[in-house]
Design a protein around this motif. Sequence first.
Motif, PDB file in Angstrom:
ATOM      1  N   GLU A 143      54.568  93.605  39.141  1.00  0.00           N
ATOM      2  CA  GLU A 143      54.680  94.807  39.968  1.00  0.00           C
ATOM      3  C   GLU A 143      53.456  95.030  40.841  1.00  0.00           C
ATOM      4  O   GLU A 143      52.313  94.902  40.379  1.00  0.00           O
ATOM      5  N   ASP A 176      57.565  98.495  43.538  1.00  0.00           N
ATOM      6  CA  ASP A 176      57.482  99.939  43.338  1.00  0.00           C
ATOM      7  C   ASP A 176      57.343 100.596  44.707  1.00  0.00           C
ATOM      8  O   ASP A 176      56.285 100.497  45.342  1.00  0.00           O
ATOM      9  N   VAL A 177      58.406 101.261  45.152  1.00  0.00           N
ATOM     10  CA  VAL A 177      58.362 101.869  46.491  1.00  0.00           C
ATOM     11  C   VAL A 177      57.441 103.090  46.497  1.00  0.00           C
ATOM     12  O   VAL A 177      56.891 103.446  47.548  1.00  0.00           O
ATOM     13  N   ILE A 203      63.028  89.658  44.458  1.00  0.00           N
ATOM     14  CA  ILE A 203      62.969  90.985  43.839  1.00  0.00           C
ATOM     15  C   ILE A 203      63.836  91.026  42.587  1.00  0.00           C
ATOM     16  O   ILE A 203      65.036  90.728  42.633  1.00  0.00           O
ATOM     17  N   VAL A 206      63.482  97.505  41.247  1.00  0.00           N
ATOM     18  CA  VAL A 206      62.673  98.427  42.031  1.00  0.00           C
ATOM     19  C   VAL A 206      62.327  99.644  41.182  1.00  0.00           C
ATOM     20  O   VAL A 206      63.172 100.167  40.444  1.00  0.00           O
ATOM     21  N   LEU A 234      62.787 103.469  49.887  1.00  0.00           N
ATOM     22  CA  LEU A 234      63.859 102.847  49.106  1.00  0.00           C
ATOM     23  C   LEU A 234      65.064 102.548  50.001  1.00  0.00           C
ATOM     24  O   LEU A 234      65.668 101.470  49.909  1.00  0.00           O
ATOM     25  N   PRO A 243      69.078  95.494  46.034  1.00  0.00           N
ATOM     26  CA  PRO A 243      68.198  95.320  44.874  1.00  0.00           C
ATOM     27  C   PRO A 243      69.025  95.173  43.598  1.00  0.00           C
ATOM     28  O   PRO A 243      69.967  95.944  43.378  1.00  0.00           O
ATOM     29  N   VAL A 246      67.508  99.460  40.187  1.00  0.00           N
ATOM     30  CA  VAL A 246      66.601 100.513  40.647  1.00  0.00           C
ATOM     31  C   VAL A 246      66.387 101.465  39.475  1.00  0.00           C
ATOM     32  O   VAL A 246      67.352 101.864  38.806  1.00  0.00           O
TER      33      VAL A 246
END
Length: 448
Positions: A143, A176-177, A203, A206, A234, A243, A246
Amino acid sequence: MARLGTGIGWRPEIADVVEGMPGIEWVEAVSENLCPGHLPDSLLRLRERGVTVVPHGVSLGLGGAERPDAGRLAALAERALLLGSPLVTEHIAFVRAGGVLTASPPLEAGHLLPVPRTRDALDVLCENVRIAQDALPVPLAVENIAALVSWPDEELTEGQFLYELADRTGVRLLIDVANLHTNHVNLGADPADALAELPLEAIAYVHVAGGFERDGVWHDSHAHPVPRPVLDILTDLASRVAPPGVLLERDENFPDGDELRGEVEAIRIAVEKGRASRPAATGGRASGTAATPDRAPHPSGSGSGAADDVVRQRLGLAQAALLSALVAGTPVPEGFDRVRMGVQARALAGKRADVVGRVAPELPVILGARYRPAFLAYAQGCPMTGGYRRDALDFVAHLLRTVPGEIEGPGVRRELREWWLERSGPVPRSTRPGARLARATRRVLLRR
């Protein structure tokens, strides 16, 4: 990567809410908080229902100068097998420095600190990731972290750094948004540029979380609602790739179930909004792949060499100097923002006080309102050299040794001493009458 769907970070405080939350397909649990043989009943029930559980490590320190600790890797592997997890996750960060490699005292941050985006650091990180991959029974994803300070003289952007890491090791990425938003506010990094440079096909899933802004600095607290800018990032990501999973992270200051369910629903809506704007044609962004971004050339021409001990020592010295300035009051290394370093140092001390208060909840009860100022005063001159449980013991020993009358009160010193004696030995002290009488006799004799 297998589809995970919509998830939430499992924490004991919200276990009942998570179990009853509709549409939760998977959960993530902090690996270091799980004890094999004593898994929480809530996690066992979720597993029986077919809910995937992913162990999320926080103490491996893959971005540190030392090679990964075999014991920590074995513990992470054990939890993955125990839970039947499809993958495990960790962070691109360093959490400790000093020690034999740098011939300096070992220091613990108690927090995830940023790795310099340099060729040296990338070589070390890639080798550490390969060591971890070889020791783990399932795939590893790493991450990106939030940062309050940036290293001087960096050679790569965040997107380039992550791309090369994935390209050279095959490791999956946990994006990690919320951390992209944090780095936008604190460091001026454009989240859209970072997303454009990522290998989107790498990825694994998320993270989405909340935070707060104070005096122009964004704090990634995991204790506040998810703000609109994070949801917008996101949506941007979901417009580029679907993704696989999430997940909402919340670590403290837990809201009621309805508010948590509302945050999960807001995440679903943000992903759907991005999916709806994704190009319909196959290939490119719609298929979950990304064009190769511009990458800074590697001086060796290959970019896959191992990090030798000279490189590790060079990185170790730099990380030790940074960490020592943050937790031991040594001078700030050249090139770092002194104001931001002060903010980070205070944040680290505050986190230590909070976590020690949770690990040893008796201490805030015994000391009352004096607990936090006493701990912060202790933290100024006493860096953490072990985990938080060791820190709690060291804090109480410090109080008993050095602090005069302010901790005196009806039984306060006696309670602290009894607490320390109960926990400082290899096993709890015996409560048998004979053992208690022997301890009382020894105390009387020592007073004479």
